[in-house]
Design a protein around this motif. Sequence first.
Motif, mmCIF file in Angstrom:
data_model
loop_
_atom_site.group_PDB
_atom_site.id
_atom_site.type_symbol
_atom_site.label_atom_id
_atom_site.label_comp_id
_atom_site.label_asym_id
_atom_site.label_seq_id
_atom_site.Cartn_x
_atom_site.Cartn_y
_atom_site.Cartn_z
ATOM 1 N N ALA A 62 -60.019 -30.919 27.865
ATOM 2 C CA ALA A 62 -59.430 -32.248 28.029
ATOM 3 C C ALA A 62 -60.510 -33.305 28.212
ATOM 4 C CB ALA A 62 -58.469 -32.256 29.219
ATOM 5 N N LEU A 63 -61.518 -32.997 29.011
ATOM 6 C CA LEU A 63 -62.633 -33.937 29.202
ATOM 7 C C LEU A 63 -63.425 -34.104 27.910
ATOM 8 C CD1 LEU A 63 -63.927 -32.904 32.749
ATOM 9 C CD2 LEU A 63 -62.785 -35.038 32.111
ATOM 10 N N ALA A 64 -63.588 -33.010 27.151
ATOM 11 C CA ALA A 64 -64.312 -33.092 25.883
ATOM 12 C C ALA A 64 -63.592 -34.026 24.913
ATOM 13 C CB ALA A 64 -64.450 -31.699 25.265
ATOM 14 N N PHE A 65 -62.284 -33.890 24.816
ATOM 15 C CA PHE A 65 -61.515 -34.771 23.927
ATOM 16 C C PHE A 65 -61.623 -36.220 24.387
ATOM 17 C CE2 PHE A 65 -57.525 -37.011 22.951
ATOM 18 C CZ PHE A 65 -57.607 -36.999 21.565
ATOM 19 N N ALA A 66 -61.563 -36.435 25.692
ATOM 20 C CA ALA A 66 -61.687 -37.799 26.212
ATOM 21 C C ALA A 66 -63.043 -38.397 25.851
ATOM 22 C CB ALA A 66 -61.479 -37.804 27.721
ATOM 23 N N GLY A 67 -64.121 -37.619 26.033
ATOM 24 C CA GLY A 67 -65.453 -38.112 25.709
ATOM 25 C C GLY A 67 -65.616 -38.428 24.237
ATOM 26 N N GLY A 68 -65.127 -37.535 23.360
ATOM 27 C CA GLY A 68 -65.210 -37.789 21.936
ATOM 28 C C GLY A 68 -64.382 -38.989 21.514
ATOM 29 N N SER A 69 -63.222 -39.161 22.138
ATOM 30 C CA SER A 69 -62.366 -40.307 21.808
ATOM 31 C C SER A 69 -63.016 -41.624 22.199
ATOM 32 C CB SER A 69 -61.010 -40.165 22.515
ATOM 33 O OG SER A 69 -60.339 -39.001 22.091
ATOM 34 N N VAL A 70 -63.718 -41.624 23.307
ATOM 35 C CA VAL A 70 -64.396 -42.845 23.748
ATOM 36 C C VAL A 70 -65.498 -43.231 22.759
ATOM 37 C CG1 VAL A 70 -65.917 -43.802 25.521
ATOM 38 C CG2 VAL A 70 -63.826 -42.610 26.186
ATOM 39 N N VAL A 71 -66.259 -42.239 22.254
ATOM 40 C CA VAL A 71 -67.289 -42.530 21.254
ATOM 41 C C VAL A 71 -66.652 -43.145 20.014
ATOM 42 C CG1 VAL A 71 -69.031 -41.530 19.730
ATOM 43 C CG2 VAL A 71 -68.837 -40.721 22.086
ATOM 44 N N TRP A 72 -65.540 -42.570 19.552
ATOM 45 C CA TRP A 72 -64.831 -43.128 18.399
ATOM 46 C C TRP A 72 -64.355 -44.553 18.673
ATOM 47 C CZ3 TRP A 72 -59.554 -44.418 18.719
ATOM 48 C CH2 TRP A 72 -58.979 -44.869 17.526
ATOM 49 N N ALA A 73 -63.806 -44.774 19.862
ATOM 50 C CA ALA A 73 -63.275 -46.096 20.196
ATOM 51 C C ALA A 73 -64.392 -47.139 20.279
ATOM 52 C CB ALA A 73 -62.516 -46.037 21.522
ATOM 53 N N VAL A 74 -65.550 -46.753 20.806
ATOM 54 C CA VAL A 74 -66.678 -47.679 20.887
ATOM 55 C C VAL A 74 -67.169 -48.029 19.479
ATOM 56 C CG1 VAL A 74 -69.091 -47.900 21.593
ATOM 57 C CG2 VAL A 74 -67.406 -46.980 23.194
ATOM 58 N N ALA A 75 -67.282 -47.012 18.622
ATOM 59 C CA ALA A 75 -67.794 -47.243 17.267
ATOM 60 C C ALA A 75 -66.876 -48.147 16.466
ATOM 61 C CB ALA A 75 -67.986 -45.914 16.548
ATOM 62 N N THR A 76 -65.587 -47.991 16.639
ATOM 63 C CA THR A 76 -64.611 -48.733 15.822
ATOM 64 C C THR A 76 -64.072 -49.973 16.529
ATOM 65 O OG1 THR A 76 -62.850 -47.259 16.638
ATOM 66 C CG2 THR A 76 -63.915 -46.682 14.560
ATOM 67 N N ARG A 77 -64.666 -50.296 17.673
ATOM 68 C CA ARG A 77 -64.269 -51.472 18.452
ATOM 69 C C ARG A 77 -62.788 -51.427 18.847
ATOM 70 N NH1 ARG A 77 -68.231 -55.426 18.270
ATOM 71 N NH2 ARG A 77 -69.738 -55.295 16.550
ATOM 72 N N ARG A 78 -62.349 -50.284 19.271
ATOM 73 C CA ARG A 78 -60.964 -50.137 19.735
ATOM 74 C C ARG A 78 -60.952 -50.156 21.261
ATOM 75 N NH1 ARG A 78 -58.598 -47.480 15.218
ATOM 76 N NH2 ARG A 78 -59.520 -48.510 13.419
ATOM 77 N N SER A 79 -61.191 -51.293 21.837
ATOM 78 C CA SER A 79 -61.277 -51.400 23.294
ATOM 79 C C SER A 79 -59.985 -50.941 23.969
ATOM 80 C CB SER A 79 -61.582 -52.840 23.710
ATOM 81 O OG SER A 79 -62.800 -53.272 23.149
ATOM 82 N N ALA A 80 -58.860 -51.280 23.365
ATOM 83 C CA ALA A 80 -57.582 -50.876 23.945
ATOM 84 C C ALA A 80 -57.450 -49.358 23.967
ATOM 85 C CB ALA A 80 -56.432 -51.499 23.153
ATOM 86 N N TRP A 81 -58.000 -48.685 22.948
ATOM 87 C CA TRP A 81 -57.938 -47.237 22.906
ATOM 88 C C TRP A 81 -58.782 -46.626 24.012
ATOM 89 C CZ3 TRP A 81 -55.005 -43.842 20.234
ATOM 90 C CH2 TRP A 81 -54.228 -44.346 19.192
ATOM 91 N N ILE A 82 -59.923 -47.234 24.321
ATOM 92 C CA ILE A 82 -60.750 -46.726 25.410
ATOM 93 C C ILE A 82 -59.963 -46.736 26.712
ATOM 94 C CG2 ILE A 82 -62.838 -47.126 26.770
ATOM 95 C CD1 ILE A 82 -64.124 -48.331 24.305
#
Length: 295
Positions: free
Chosen positions: A94-114
Motif C-alpha cells: 500500500a505504501l509502495a503504491f502511494a509512493g509511486g502515485s505521488v511521483v506520477w502526480a508530481v510529474a503530470t502536475r496533478r496536485s489534486a491527485w497527490i
Amino acid sequence: FVYSFFFLCIPVVLAGVSLLLGQNPLRPYPMYVHGRLAAVTGPNTLGLVAALSGVAALWMQEGCARRTWKWRLFVSLLGLSVFELYLTGSRTAALAFAGGSVVWAVATRRSAWIVLVVVLVGAFFAFSEPEPIQSTARYQLGGGLREDPFRTEALTESRDQVWAASYESWTEKPWFGYGYGRTGQDFTLRSVTSAVMAVRDGSGYLGLLESVGVLGTLALLFVYGVLARYTWNGIQAWRAGRRDVRVWVLLTAGTFVAALAIHAGGEPWIIGPGSFMHVFFWASIAAVMAARSDL
C-alpha cells in the motif's frame, strides 16, 4: 519494458477471475490466507504486483485519448489493481503504491491527485475496518476471520522483533556487515529467515545494514540519489511537453523504482537476490539508465 504492464496484469486479472469463480481455475491456491486475498500466490506478493500494476496503469492511460476504449481499459485495470491491493492487506505494498502515485502526480502536475492519494492511504491505515472475510480452513486465524491490517496500533506488528534483531546484529559488524545476502546472530529465535544464514524476512533496510554494513548501504543510497536526479530530469522533460518513448520509459521505470524502494523497507528482497521483486527492481534501474542516456 514498455509492455511490462501487461505481464503485471496477468496475475491481477487471474486473481479477479478467481474472486468471481470462488477458486483459482488453473491451480489450487487458497483464496484467502489468514483472511487476506492470495488466489494466485501469497498475499504480500500479490499485493506488490497489484501495486506495480496500478502504478503502471497510471502511466499507460497517459498515452491514450480520454474516453477511448483503451483509456477505459487502463482505468478499469487500475481500479482492479487497487481493489485487490486492499484485499491483500499488504501494508508495504500500500505504501509502495502511494509512493509511486505521488511521483506520477508530481510529474503530470496533478496536485489534486497527490492530496487524494495521501488522504486515501491515510484513511486506509487509520480508519479502514473491512468486513470479516472467511479464510480457507487450512489457514484459519481467529476463527477464520480477517484481522484488519490497517489499524494504526498494529502497523508494525510482525516486524518489530525482526528489526530489533537486525539492528542488534548490525551493531556487531557495523562497517561491512556479514556479507551480501547474509544475516548474523540470533536468526532462529527472534525472526524468520528465508534460509539458514539468509537475510531476515521483513528486515528491510536494517537487513541491508546487517548484510553489507554502512559502506554498502551508502553505496545503495548513492544509486538512489542518481536515480532520483535522472527521474527529475524526466519529470522536467515531460512538463516541457516531451512525450516520446524515452521520457515515458524513464518516468515509468523511475516510478517503479520509487515504489519498490519504499516497499523494500518492510521486506527482505532488497538484499535477497533471486526473487521477482529483486529482479524487477534492477530491471527498472536498468531502464532508467538506458532511457536517460538516450535522451
